[in-house]
Design a protein around this motif. Sequence first.
Motif, PDB file in Angstrom:
ATOM      1  N   TYR A 176       0.868  -1.179   0.000  1.00  0.00           N
ATOM      2  CA  TYR A 176       0.000   0.000   0.000  1.00  0.00           C
ATOM      3  C   TYR A 176       0.905   1.228   0.000  1.00  0.00           C
ATOM      4  O   TYR A 176       1.921   1.258   0.703  1.00  0.00           O
ATOM      5  CB  TYR A 176      -0.878  -0.028   1.241  1.00  0.00           C
ATOM      6  N   GLU A 220       1.113  -6.486  -6.317  1.00  0.00           N
ATOM      7  CA  GLU A 220       0.080  -5.441  -6.305  1.00  0.00           C
ATOM      8  C   GLU A 220       0.608  -4.190  -5.615  1.00  0.00           C
ATOM      9  O   GLU A 220       1.264  -4.279  -4.576  1.00  0.00           O
ATOM     10  CB  GLU A 220      -1.148  -5.970  -5.554  1.00  0.00           C
ATOM     11  N   TRP A 222      -1.021  -0.831  -4.091  1.00  0.00           N
ATOM     12  CA  TRP A 222      -2.323  -0.293  -3.686  1.00  0.00           C
ATOM     13  C   TRP A 222      -2.165   1.192  -3.360  1.00  0.00           C
ATOM     14  O   TRP A 222      -1.898   1.573  -2.230  1.00  0.00           O
ATOM     15  CB  TRP A 222      -2.827  -1.058  -2.465  1.00  0.00           C
ATOM     16  N   ASP A 224      -3.399   5.108  -2.823  1.00  0.00           N
ATOM     17  CA  ASP A 224      -4.560   5.568  -2.069  1.00  0.00           C
ATOM     18  C   ASP A 224      -4.604   7.093  -1.996  1.00  0.00           C
ATOM     19  O   ASP A 224      -3.584   7.753  -1.758  1.00  0.00           O
ATOM     20  CB  ASP A 224      -4.529   5.004  -0.645  1.00  0.00           C
ATOM     21  N   SER A 250      -3.553  -0.462  -8.422  1.00  0.00           N
ATOM     22  CA  SER A 250      -4.940  -0.183  -8.054  1.00  0.00           C
ATOM     23  C   SER A 250      -5.441   1.091  -8.718  1.00  0.00           C
ATOM     24  O   SER A 250      -4.671   1.989  -9.051  1.00  0.00           O
ATOM     25  CB  SER A 250      -5.072  -0.056  -6.529  1.00  0.00           C
ATOM     26  N   SER A 251      -6.747   1.183  -8.876  1.00  0.00           N
ATOM     27  CA  SER A 251      -7.355   2.352  -9.529  1.00  0.00           C
ATOM     28  C   SER A 251      -7.210   3.620  -8.708  1.00  0.00           C
ATOM     29  O   SER A 251      -7.436   4.716  -9.226  1.00  0.00           O
ATOM     30  CB  SER A 251      -8.840   2.089  -9.791  1.00  0.00           C
ATOM     31  N   ARG A 252      -6.781   3.487  -7.440  1.00  0.00           N
ATOM     32  CA  ARG A 252      -6.624   4.691  -6.623  1.00  0.00           C
ATOM     33  C   ARG A 252      -5.323   5.427  -6.911  1.00  0.00           C
ATOM     34  O   ARG A 252      -4.957   6.349  -6.183  1.00  0.00           O
ATOM     35  CB  ARG A 252      -6.773   4.352  -5.132  1.00  0.00           C
ATOM     36  N   GLY A 258      -5.059   2.857 -13.430  1.00  0.00           N
ATOM     37  CA  GLY A 258      -4.808   1.603 -12.736  1.00  0.00           C
ATOM     38  C   GLY A 258      -5.175   0.391 -13.577  1.00  0.00           C
ATOM     39  O   GLY A 258      -5.773   0.500 -14.653  1.00  0.00           O
ATOM     40  N   ARG A 261     -10.048  -2.012 -10.641  1.00  0.00           N
ATOM     41  CA  ARG A 261     -10.864  -1.004  -9.973  1.00  0.00           C
ATOM     42  C   ARG A 261     -11.106  -1.407  -8.523  1.00  0.00           C
ATOM     43  O   ARG A 261     -11.461  -2.549  -8.233  1.00  0.00           O
ATOM     44  CB  ARG A 261     -12.185  -0.847 -10.709  1.00  0.00           C
ATOM     45  N   VAL A 262     -10.894  -0.474  -7.615  1.00  0.00           N
ATOM     46  CA  VAL A 262     -11.129  -0.687  -6.194  1.00  0.00           C
ATOM     47  C   VAL A 262     -12.505  -0.136  -5.830  1.00  0.00           C
ATOM     48  O   VAL A 262     -12.810   1.023  -6.103  1.00  0.00           O
ATOM     49  CB  VAL A 262     -10.050  -0.001  -5.335  1.00  0.00           C
ATOM     50  N   TRP A 277     -11.505  -6.301 -10.587  1.00  0.00           N
ATOM     51  CA  TRP A 277     -11.840  -5.362  -9.514  1.00  0.00           C
ATOM     52  C   TRP A 277     -11.613  -6.029  -8.166  1.00  0.00           C
ATOM     53  O   TRP A 277     -11.413  -7.229  -8.070  1.00  0.00           O
ATOM     54  CB  TRP A 277     -13.274  -4.862  -9.642  1.00  0.00           C
ATOM     55  N   GLN A 278     -11.657  -5.201  -7.128  1.00  0.00           N
ATOM     56  CA  GLN A 278     -11.351  -5.668  -5.778  1.00  0.00           C
ATOM     57  C   GLN A 278     -12.189  -4.912  -4.757  1.00  0.00           C
ATOM     58  O   GLN A 278     -12.451  -3.710  -4.916  1.00  0.00           O
ATOM     59  CB  GLN A 278      -9.870  -5.441  -5.483  1.00  0.00           C
TER      60      GLN A 278
END
Length: 576
Positions: A176, A220, A222, A224, A250-252, A258, A261-262, A277-278
């Motif tokens: 993250y 991955e 992530w 944010d 991640s899409s963030r 990304g 899609r989160v 997606w997640q």
Amino acid sequence: MRRLHGLVGLGAAVVLTLSTTATAVEAPPEKPRLRGVPGEIERSSDPRLAAWQRLQYGMFIHWGLYSELGGVWKGKPVTKGYSEQIQMWADITHSEYAEVAKRFSADKFDPSAICSLAKDAGMKYVVITSKHHDGFSMFDTKTTDYDVVDRTPYGKDPLKALSEECRSQGLKFGVYFSLVDWHQGHDFDPDNNNPIPKSMEPLIKRQLSELMSNYGPISEVWFDMSSPTAAQSRAFAGIVHDKQPGATVSSRVWNNAGDFRVMGDNEVPEAPLDGPWQTPASIYHETWGYRSWQKREDKPGKIRDLVTGLMSVRARGGNYLLNIGPRGDGSVVGFEADVLRGVGAWLDRHPRAVLGASATRFGGRPWGEVTVNGRDLFLHVTKWPKSGELRLPGLATDVRRVTAEGDRALDWRREGGDLVVELPAKPTDAVLPVLRAELKGPLRIVPDRTVTAGDGRWSLSPSDLHTGYGYADKGSYYSQKRTRVRETAYLATPRTASRVEVRVTGSAEPGARYRVRLGSRSYVVSGKDLMSGPVGPFHVPRNQVTPLTLTLANPSHPGQDLALNPNAISIRPTEN
């Protein structure tokens, strides 16, 4: 012409009753059964994304200086906001917050135990916070001394230890990374929607380069929050893809840059989404970081809720990332460990029903969800029907046998295209019961709202269409919106094959390029041409369901809106 709900009148149905000797009663066929469409929702055609989708279920870890505080500042619980953002919600000065690092000993941080817990829970990968909004790096960075190695008594790189242990135990590893950084100059913003000034770009890029270079293979990243420009989003994602070609973003990272899609926190979408997606999920919806005063109660109910969330996300085709928040000393809260093991125990009781299984085109049912794994169809019963019957419409594949937990055989029969289950008096699993139908071939279904026409002519209205959804954003969390990315109709011709053309009326983006696919053939036309003339010819085989699909031919990203509003679609025979 008539609309078919399920497969009524074109096949047979299935009823299940618990008995010592199972029987299958086949009604005499009224007419040849329609060949349905493949019922399994396919993974991405991109091998990198498909590999990520196969991970399915992972552990999220929120751990940092905020964990040492445990949601308490100056002896009082901070009840506003997530505890990992306590610096903002308690308005803690930078100098006061930095002092917390001096007592961050992390003497109970045990990567081996954490990885073992993840495996006990059935998880396939781990994602840990490398840096949260407080800007404190939980890894060995050369960009600043505001990090776990230089500022804490622990004095080591926990990400290095965890990444190595993940590889040792066969788990994938991810990180993250917050794009909000209060230490580097971002103001406190309750929405965490800060733009990224150019002065912060070099540090972000260098830290990402470090993370992508020093911890082995990354599955991955992530990202944010924040609200980067489109150029910044592309640059940050580009660093990941350049240094870790196998990693997903991640899409963030925002601006649709990304790879997956989160969803919103703990969100289970109402309908399956097109593309990867997640759902990020938390054991407690109130916080992600450790909170010492958090109420921890009703362990069986918590296990049941999380099993239902995991199963529902998987049945809709998403990955499920379930969070724990270790204490400041690195130890995992016992309640959280017990809950994760409870989820794992349920997965062990139902091998192949979730992990390794795929989403289906059945969608959510009033009684629960459906997954498929090879030729095994799994019926997850979240609401035990009071009628004593469970009905699954549209099954076009023959059934070999049906069982409940413990491989107990169940009686069944077919009625039309329905699988009808006569249930025992009470649920067969205290957490979430699962029934298994063994199929005689690959899963095929006749979708709800399939439209049949014996003369090779169809007139479709918007209510006949199955909409495929995605998400798009304009550079921030609060700009993320659901989009329409596909329209599909299902056509059936029980009598004769047809050579047809397609006409669409309504509105479309005139300059956009649309792909019209019917069966095995497709054409790409402009929105103007789509609205002004026929598309074809196409071939519609006899006695089977054939999908008609409208998508963008070359979307700029998977969630780009279709910008197509069909009022009517007609399919007519053609001599061309």
